[in-house]
Design an enzyme around this catalytic site. Structure first.
Site, short mmCIF file in Angstrom:
data_model
loop_
_atom_site.label_atom_id
_atom_site.label_comp_id
_atom_site.label_asym_id
_atom_site.label_seq_id
_atom_site.Cartn_x
_atom_site.Cartn_y
_atom_site.Cartn_z
CG ASN A 94 -1.77 0.95 1.25
OD1 ASN A 94 -1.54 2.14 0.87
ND2 ASN A 94 -3.10 1.03 1.64
CB CYS A 152 -7.28 10.18 -12.92
SG CYS A 152 -7.64 8.97 -11.77
#
Ligand code: SAH
Length: 387
Positions: free
Chosen positions: A269, A330
């Site tokens: 992660n 995004c």
């Protein structure tokens, strides 16, 4: 022919140029079948435009033409040809690019990505679904592809009452297709990869990053490793992180394909990784942050802002003076100025002085329609850390 009557509020909105009409802005719907091409009219019955009708989505009308021209197979072939002509002008050095980007190409809610001789199609509304046969016929005639794959495994289709499915529309789509992005070769999983197999929207930013980055580089959220591969050409060492095992095996395969062996791929992660690297006092000369969309809806903006803030602040702490940060969002819902504010705050919080090298967006094969803010989603900022 079905007819929609727009309310005065809807008319004012439409006249500003936005290509959608919401159901709440319609006064009347007459004889309109789901996904059909219909006329949009004023309350006095004056013709305004033609577009796709949806009987399920909040977006009831998607603009096709402001003239009453005939909308048939020839019309669609013309739109596909125009889309292709535009790509011939703006795309170079690759055989993997977006050929049709929905509204921006006058074919609302239809996506076509090209991977060499293979095409991947997504239809995201009832209207786009209805014209698939004509689009496929045009694609076959114009490109003679080896295969056309329909990747309709997207949850947004649910808003249109459409099922999720993947199926082959023409030929045979192999498990992996090899394509190139300038001097980098990479393999794409058309059936199972993220999006239609690759993040084509970052292509131009990857090339720019490849020219800029040197020394020791970190590619956070690496997916198929494309930023890492471009960076590896000039860098002494690249560390690439992703939480997906599948993404990492593709990335490793791509590194081998290019004989680039100075990349370490790590499954972790990114948030945990950055924290551990700070504690270990690791330093980098270049960092790429290309996370998935944290704000899928307006309600996520506050949480997403914190997420982007944490990432950027932590990355800046790991960056050597003179080093370069390539940071992207995004999320359509995080506007450009909000993203710049996040970067400014991260700079302050980490005690860094930054200068902007470039404020970029999605590659030109994903053109932004000025009247359609929804087509502008990718922000990618290149910065240099001075101190
Ligand atoms: N930079 C890539 C695209 C990245 S897409 C390119 O140019 O092609 C985002 C990636 O982040 C996905 O591969 C996803 O698996 C990964 N990801 C999502 N959340 C993550 C997390 N918390 N830590 C690490 N990777 C994560």
């Amino acid at each position: 022919m079905g007819r929609l009557t727009v309310s005065s509020k809807g008319l004012a909105w439409f006249q500003k140029g936005h290509p959608w009409i919401f159901r709440d802005d319609l006064e009347e719907v007459k004889d309109a079948l789901p996904g059909a091409v219909v006329f949009l009219e004023t309350q006095k019955g004056r013709f305004l435009a033609q577009g796709f009708y949806s009987d399920r989505s909040k977006i009831a009308f998607r603009l096709l033409s402001r003239s009453p021209e005939k909308i048939d197979a020839l019309f669609w072939k013309g739109r596909v040809q125009e889309a292709h002509r535009y790509r011939q002008r703006v795309v170079a050095g690759t055989n993997a690019y977006r050929l049709i980007y929905g509204e921006s190409d006058g074919i609302p809610s239809l996506i076509v990505d090209r991977y060499g001789d293979h095409l991947v199609v997504q239809s995201l509304s009832q209207g786009a679904e209805n014209i698939l046969d004509m689009i496929v016929a045009a694609l076959l005639e114009l490109f003679r592809p080896l295969s056309i794959l329909l990747r309709n495994d997207l949850s947004v289709r649910g808003l249109e009452g459409l099922p999720q499915e993947k199926k082959i529309l023409h030929g045979e789509a192999p498990p992996r297709v090899e394509v190139f992005e300038e001097d980098i070769r990479y393999r794409v999983d058309l059936w199972g990869g993220q999006k239609t197999g690759s993040y084509l929207d970052q292509r131009e930013n990857r090339l720019r990053a490849g020219r800029l980055l040197q020394g020791r580089v970190l590619d956070a959220f690496c997916y198929q490793g494309l930023f890492a591969l471009h960076a590896a050409r000039r860098s002494s060492q690249v560390v690439a992180i992703d939480s997906s095992q599948d993404a990492l095996s593709q990335a490793r395969e791509n590194a081998r394909l290019n004989s680039l062996d100075q990349i370490d791929f790590i499954k972790e992660n990114v948030f945990d990784f950055l924290k551990a690297q700070t504690e270990a006092r690791e330093r980098y000369d270049g960092i790429i942050l290309d996370p998935p969309a944290f704000a899928k809806s307006k309600g996520d903006v506050a949480g997403a802002t914190r997420g982007y803030g944490e990432l950027n602040q932590r990355a800046l702490r790991l960056l050597n003076p003179g080093g370069i940060l390539v940071t992207a969002s995004c999320s359509y819902n995080i506007l450009e100025e909000t993203f710049m504010d996040i970067i400014r705050k991260s700079a302050r919080d980490s005690g860094s002085e930054l200068r902007i090298i470039g404020r970029e967006t999605q590659s030109a094969d994903h053109p932004i329609l000025l009247s359609f803010p929804e087509s502008y989603y990718l922000k990618c900022v290149f910065l240099q850390k001075l101190t």
